[in-house]
Design a protein around this motif. Structure first.
Motif, PDB file in Angstrom:
ATOM      1  N   ALA A   1      20.048 -34.510 -11.379  1.00 26.57           N
ATOM      2  CA  ALA A   1      20.668 -33.447 -12.216  1.00 26.57           C
ATOM      3  C   ALA A   1      19.718 -33.120 -12.632  1.00 26.57           C
ATOM      4  O   ALA A   1      19.772 -31.282 -13.293  1.00 26.57           O
ATOM      5  CB  ALA A   1      21.268 -33.997 -13.154  1.00 26.57           C
ATOM      6  N   GLY A   2      18.790 -33.286 -12.850  1.00 30.64           N
ATOM      7  CA  GLY A   2      17.765 -32.463 -13.502  1.00 30.64           C
ATOM      8  C   GLY A   2      17.146 -31.828 -12.619  1.00 30.64           C
ATOM      9  O   GLY A   2      16.486 -30.636 -13.062  1.00 30.64           O
ATOM     10  N   TRP A   3      16.838 -31.891 -11.331  1.00 29.72           N
ATOM     11  CA  TRP A   3      16.401 -30.964 -10.331  1.00 29.72           C
ATOM     12  C   TRP A   3      17.150 -29.973 -10.388  1.00 29.72           C
ATOM     13  O   TRP A   3      16.608 -28.473 -10.562  1.00 29.72           O
ATOM     14  CB  TRP A   3      16.443 -31.552  -9.130  1.00 29.72           C
ATOM     15  CG  TRP A   3      15.328 -30.826  -7.844  1.00 29.72           C
ATOM     16  CD1 TRP A   3      16.376 -29.869  -7.124  1.00 29.72           C
ATOM     17  CD2 TRP A   3      14.198 -30.575  -7.477  1.00 29.72           C
ATOM     18  NE1 TRP A   3      15.867 -29.255  -6.761  1.00 29.72           N
ATOM     19  CE2 TRP A   3      14.058 -29.358  -6.837  1.00 29.72           C
ATOM     20  CE3 TRP A   3      13.764 -30.995  -7.771  1.00 29.72           C
ATOM     21  CZ2 TRP A   3      12.934 -29.356  -6.069  1.00 29.72           C
ATOM     22  CZ3 TRP A   3      11.969 -30.836  -6.715  1.00 29.72           C
ATOM     23  CH2 TRP A   3      12.101 -29.559  -5.967  1.00 29.72           C
ATOM     24  N   LEU A   4      18.371 -29.723 -10.380  1.00 26.50           N
ATOM     25  CA  LEU A   4      19.176 -28.850 -10.722  1.00 26.50           C
ATOM     26  C   LEU A   4      19.066 -27.855 -11.368  1.00 26.50           C
ATOM     27  O   LEU A   4      20.266 -26.985 -11.601  1.00 26.50           O
ATOM     28  CB  LEU A   4      20.888 -28.953  -9.979  1.00 26.50           C
ATOM     29  CG  LEU A   4      20.666 -30.007  -8.541  1.00 26.50           C
ATOM     30  CD1 LEU A   4      22.089 -30.820  -7.913  1.00 26.50           C
ATOM     31  CD2 LEU A   4      20.463 -28.964  -7.565  1.00 26.50           C
TER      32      LEU A   4
ATOM     33  N   ALA B   1      27.717 -41.405 -11.922  1.00 23.34           N
ATOM     34  CA  ALA B   1      25.687 -42.118 -12.349  1.00 23.34           C
ATOM     35  C   ALA B   1      25.534 -43.973 -12.372  1.00 23.34           C
ATOM     36  O   ALA B   1      24.657 -44.501 -12.605  1.00 23.34           O
ATOM     37  CB  ALA B   1      25.354 -41.523 -13.848  1.00 23.34           C
ATOM     38  N   TRP B   2      26.575 -44.589 -12.446  1.00 22.23           N
ATOM     39  CA  TRP B   2      26.741 -45.710 -12.452  1.00 22.23           C
ATOM     40  C   TRP B   2      26.783 -46.349 -11.252  1.00 22.23           C
ATOM     41  O   TRP B   2      26.637 -47.368 -10.818  1.00 22.23           O
ATOM     42  CB  TRP B   2      28.316 -46.193 -13.614  1.00 22.23           C
ATOM     43  CG  TRP B   2      29.264 -45.320 -12.864  1.00 22.23           C
ATOM     44  CD1 TRP B   2      30.415 -44.944 -12.280  1.00 22.23           C
ATOM     45  CD2 TRP B   2      30.045 -46.397 -11.647  1.00 22.23           C
ATOM     46  NE1 TRP B   2      31.322 -45.004 -12.220  1.00 22.23           N
ATOM     47  CE2 TRP B   2      30.502 -45.526 -11.363  1.00 22.23           C
ATOM     48  CE3 TRP B   2      30.002 -47.776 -11.323  1.00 22.23           C
ATOM     49  CZ2 TRP B   2      31.953 -45.980 -10.373  1.00 22.23           C
ATOM     50  CZ3 TRP B   2      31.223 -47.910 -10.368  1.00 22.23           C
ATOM     51  CH2 TRP B   2      31.969 -47.470  -9.898  1.00 22.23           C
TER      52      TRP B   2
ATOM     53  N   GLY C   1      24.546 -43.859  -7.927  1.00 23.52           N
ATOM     54  CA  GLY C   1      23.771 -43.153  -9.158  1.00 23.52           C
ATOM     55  C   GLY C   1      22.899 -42.624  -9.932  1.00 23.52           C
ATOM     56  O   GLY C   1      21.714 -41.644 -10.157  1.00 23.52           O
ATOM     57  N   ASP C   2      21.835 -43.363  -9.614  1.00 25.24           N
ATOM     58  CA  ASP C   2      19.665 -43.493 -10.015  1.00 25.24           C
ATOM     59  C   ASP C   2      19.340 -41.893  -9.145  1.00 25.24           C
ATOM     60  O   ASP C   2      19.061 -40.955 -10.066  1.00 25.24           O
ATOM     61  CB  ASP C   2      18.851 -43.995 -10.046  1.00 25.24           C
ATOM     62  CG  ASP C   2      19.654 -45.896 -10.370  1.00 25.24           C
ATOM     63  OD1 ASP C   2      20.434 -45.958 -11.679  1.00 25.24           O
ATOM     64  OD2 ASP C   2      19.721 -46.789  -9.493  1.00 25.24           O
ATOM     65  N   PRO C   3      19.752 -42.119  -8.098  1.00 28.13           N
ATOM     66  CA  PRO C   3      18.891 -40.179  -8.032  1.00 28.13           C
ATOM     67  C   PRO C   3      19.544 -39.934  -8.539  1.00 28.13           C
ATOM     68  O   PRO C   3      19.683 -38.192  -8.216  1.00 28.13           O
ATOM     69  CB  PRO C   3      19.514 -40.953  -5.989  1.00 28.13           C
ATOM     70  CG  PRO C   3      19.515 -42.211  -5.275  1.00 28.13           C
ATOM     71  CD  PRO C   3      20.075 -43.014  -6.489  1.00 28.13           C
ATOM     72  N   LEU C   4      21.441 -39.756  -8.142  1.00 31.24           N
ATOM     73  CA  LEU C   4      22.044 -38.609  -9.048  1.00 31.24           C
ATOM     74  C   LEU C   4      21.057 -37.875 -10.282  1.00 31.24           C
ATOM     75  O   LEU C   4      21.738 -36.860 -10.541  1.00 31.24           O
ATOM     76  CB  LEU C   4      23.481 -39.340  -9.147  1.00 31.24           C
ATOM     77  CG  LEU C   4      24.649 -38.225  -9.714  1.00 31.24           C
ATOM     78  CD1 LEU C   4      25.110 -36.650  -8.599  1.00 31.24           C
ATOM     79  CD2 LEU C   4      25.806 -38.691  -9.436  1.00 31.24           C
ATOM     80  N   CYS C   5      21.048 -38.908 -10.792  1.00 33.98           N
ATOM     81  CA  CYS C   5      20.633 -38.246 -12.464  1.00 33.98           C
ATOM     82  C   CYS C   5      19.300 -37.449 -12.271  1.00 33.98           C
ATOM     83  O   CYS C   5      18.651 -36.353 -12.915  1.00 33.98           O
ATOM     84  CB  CYS C   5      19.840 -39.570 -13.437  1.00 33.98           C
ATOM     85  SG  CYS C   5      21.705 -40.670 -13.938  1.00 33.98           S
TER      86      CYS C   5
END
Length: 180
Positions: free
Chosen positions: A143-146, A130-131, A136-140
């Motif tokens: 992660a919420g979407w998934l 996420a860093w 990283g920002d879209p990954l967060c």
């Protein structure tokens, strides 16, 4: 109007001036930098640590906390977007007389399917990344979407962000010694 905008910007920058506000400025900028806003928090962290070297560890921890909070905001936005999408598809399916299919929920091209399979395979530990800049920002949010488990995602996110701040700030202090 333009003078008023310039004054407001000047006022905000003066309010965030180091070391007068210090840790709260680091927290605010680190939080905003972890959202999809194009903002970097390392310069303000490094400037503060150079100005007040005794605050190295508190500054690293505050930056980590702020950046992790920003990641949690992105995670929550992704989870909320998923709920909204599912509600919309359910409503749309009712109007058309059919429930949403697995293809509707998992639509995407080859890259989407590959990225999803990688994230599904790694789960919350993927949040160690996420860093990363631009990822990283879209990954967060993804992660919420998934629907990654929240607490493990939070822990991995915080670890990754802590290591990033520790490494970058430590390297900058080593490369550019000096300070207050």
């Amino acid at each position: 109007m333009q003078d008023m905008l310039f004054f407001a910007t000047d006022t905000v920058l003066a309010w965030l001036a180091l070391p007068g506000v210090g840790l709260s400025a680091i927290f605010l900028v680190s939080t905003l930098a972890a959202t999809l806003l194009p903002l970097g928090s390392e310069p303000i962290l490094f400037a503060y640590v150079r100005e007040v070297p005794d605050m190295y560890w508190p500054a690293i921890l505050v930056a980590t906390a702020g950046n992790t909070l920003g990641g949690v905001i992105s995670y929550a936005m992704g989870r909320g977007a998923r709920r909204g999408y599912e509600a919309w598809k359910a409503r749309d399916g009712e109007m058309a007389g059919a429930a949403p299919t697995a293809n509707d929920r998992d639509a995407g091209d080859r890259w989407h399917r590959y990225a999803r399979s990688v994230l599904d395979r790694f789960g919350p530990p993927a949040m160690l990344l996420a860093w990363l800049p631009a990822i990283g920002d879209p990954l967060c949010a993804v992660a919420g979407w998934l629907r990654f488990a929240f607490w493990p995602s939070l822990v991995y996110m915080a670890i990754g962000k802590f290591v990033r701040y520790l490494t970058i700030t430590g390297a900058l202090v080593w490369l550019f010694p000096g300070g207050g």
